[in-house]
Design a protein around this motif. Sequence first.
Motif, PDB file in Angstrom:
ATOM      1  N   LEU A 123       0.882  -1.172   0.000  1.00  0.00           N
ATOM      2  CA  LEU A 123       0.000   0.000   0.000  1.00  0.00           C
ATOM      3  C   LEU A 123       0.918   1.219   0.000  1.00  0.00           C
ATOM      4  CD1 LEU A 123      -2.599  -1.132   2.711  1.00  0.00           C
ATOM      5  CD2 LEU A 123      -2.845  -1.266   0.228  1.00  0.00           C
ATOM      6  N   VAL A 135      -3.623   6.520  -2.483  1.00  0.00           N
ATOM      7  CA  VAL A 135      -2.841   5.336  -2.117  1.00  0.00           C
ATOM      8  C   VAL A 135      -2.975   4.309  -3.232  1.00  0.00           C
ATOM      9  CG1 VAL A 135      -2.558   3.444  -0.473  1.00  0.00           C
ATOM     10  CG2 VAL A 135      -3.104   5.750   0.347  1.00  0.00           C
ATOM     11  N   VAL A 137      -2.754   0.526  -4.402  1.00  0.00           N
ATOM     12  CA  VAL A 137      -2.835  -0.847  -3.888  1.00  0.00           C
ATOM     13  C   VAL A 137      -2.241  -1.780  -4.934  1.00  0.00           C
ATOM     14  CG1 VAL A 137      -4.346  -2.625  -2.940  1.00  0.00           C
ATOM     15  CG2 VAL A 137      -4.953  -0.204  -2.672  1.00  0.00           C
ATOM     16  N   LEU A 175      -5.840   7.548   2.858  1.00  0.00           N
ATOM     17  CA  LEU A 175      -6.149   6.641   3.954  1.00  0.00           C
ATOM     18  C   LEU A 175      -5.482   7.113   5.233  1.00  0.00           C
ATOM     19  CD1 LEU A 175      -5.580   3.192   2.168  1.00  0.00           C
ATOM     20  CD2 LEU A 175      -7.747   4.395   2.482  1.00  0.00           C
ATOM     21  N   LYS A 200      -4.489  -5.932   4.293  1.00  0.00           N
ATOM     22  CA  LYS A 200      -3.326  -5.269   4.870  1.00  0.00           C
ATOM     23  C   LYS A 200      -3.758  -3.938   5.452  1.00  0.00           C
ATOM     24  CE  LYS A 200       1.453  -4.001   3.594  1.00  0.00           C
ATOM     25  NZ  LYS A 200       2.097  -5.046   4.403  1.00  0.00           N
ATOM     26  N   ARG A 201      -3.143  -3.555   6.583  1.00  0.00           N
ATOM     27  CA  ARG A 201      -3.428  -2.256   7.199  1.00  0.00           C
ATOM     28  C   ARG A 201      -2.407  -1.235   6.699  1.00  0.00           C
ATOM     29  NH1 ARG A 201      -7.421  -2.147  10.712  1.00  0.00           N
ATOM     30  NH2 ARG A 201      -8.150  -4.097  11.654  1.00  0.00           N
ATOM     31  N   TYR A 202      -2.925  -0.048   6.436  1.00  0.00           N
ATOM     32  CA  TYR A 202      -2.090   1.007   5.861  1.00  0.00           C
ATOM     33  C   TYR A 202      -1.190   1.618   6.928  1.00  0.00           C
ATOM     34  CZ  TYR A 202      -0.812   5.422   3.659  1.00  0.00           C
ATOM     35  OH  TYR A 202      -0.109   6.492   3.149  1.00  0.00           O
ATOM     36  N   ASP A 203       0.079   1.711   6.607  1.00  0.00           N
ATOM     37  CA  ASP A 203       1.065   2.335   7.486  1.00  0.00           C
ATOM     38  C   ASP A 203       1.872   3.297   6.619  1.00  0.00           C
ATOM     39  OD1 ASP A 203       2.739   3.065   9.496  1.00  0.00           O
ATOM     40  OD2 ASP A 203       3.875   1.178   9.549  1.00  0.00           O
ATOM     41  N   ARG A 204       1.625   4.592   6.804  1.00  0.00           N
ATOM     42  CA  ARG A 204       2.256   5.592   5.952  1.00  0.00           C
ATOM     43  C   ARG A 204       3.766   5.561   6.122  1.00  0.00           C
ATOM     44  NH1 ARG A 204       0.637  10.123   3.235  1.00  0.00           N
ATOM     45  NH2 ARG A 204       2.206  11.739   2.943  1.00  0.00           N
TER      46      ARG A 204
END
Length: 263
Positions: A123, A135, A137, A175, A200-204
């Motif tokens: 992401l 974002v 994907v 996000l 999956k969890r978004y982590d900038r």
Amino acid sequence: MMSLCKNLVMGLLFLSTLSLLHSHLFTHAASTAPPVTRPRIIFMTGLGLDHDYDDDDYQDNPNTPPEVPSSIKTPHLHREPCQYNPCLENQEPCAHLSAQTGCLCPGLSGADAPPHAPRIQALLPVMEGDDRGKVEVQWCAPSSVVSRYRVVVEGSHGEVQEFGDTLRRGLVGSLEVGTKVCVEALNNAGQSDPSEFSCKRYDRPESSDRKVFVWVIGGGVALFLIVIIIVGVILWKHKMCQKGKRDSADGLGNPSYSTEGTL
């Protein structure tokens, strides 16, 4: 007496005549009987083709199996996997590659079964251009027949985006950190179930400017510590030199004088 001898001679003549007649009939029957034929042996090859071999040839060399003609021998095939990457988009279908080169494709579940879950690769935030702030994907295709993909964002209130079967990436809106994103594969039989590798969890990620700033701060702190250590070593050596000079000056007194008076 004469009558008995006569009857005995007649009986012997009758038996001799009967024996000759039976021998003649047996010889005639043997000469007119059809010749005896041996059964034909049929060998099945690996390709399902029949080839006839004469029994006389086999009896001449019973230890050696009949030789299969080279035209019907099964060839030895050495087939390599197809150069197909499920994570790259707009590729030629693996079935076409297999038809062209004879390579091997990975096994696929059919179109009559729901597809397996795809795998999310990353992401990534878009840092420049018209799509800045969105974002991207990225995902990899499953080993299934897929007609399209769907990207589901947690908290989007049922709003989803769909992408073609040849695509492996798609854009969603901005996000927040921790937002869960899932990719689903679909065909006429249904859709894939979510899994730990399809969500999956978004982590900038940290920006490059911030990374440079962290490196500058770290380098400055390290340089400051090195300077302190060097200054400390110099001061310690200077102090040791001063102490050595004082000790040598105290040990070299005037030999002409003593505490008890003059010589």
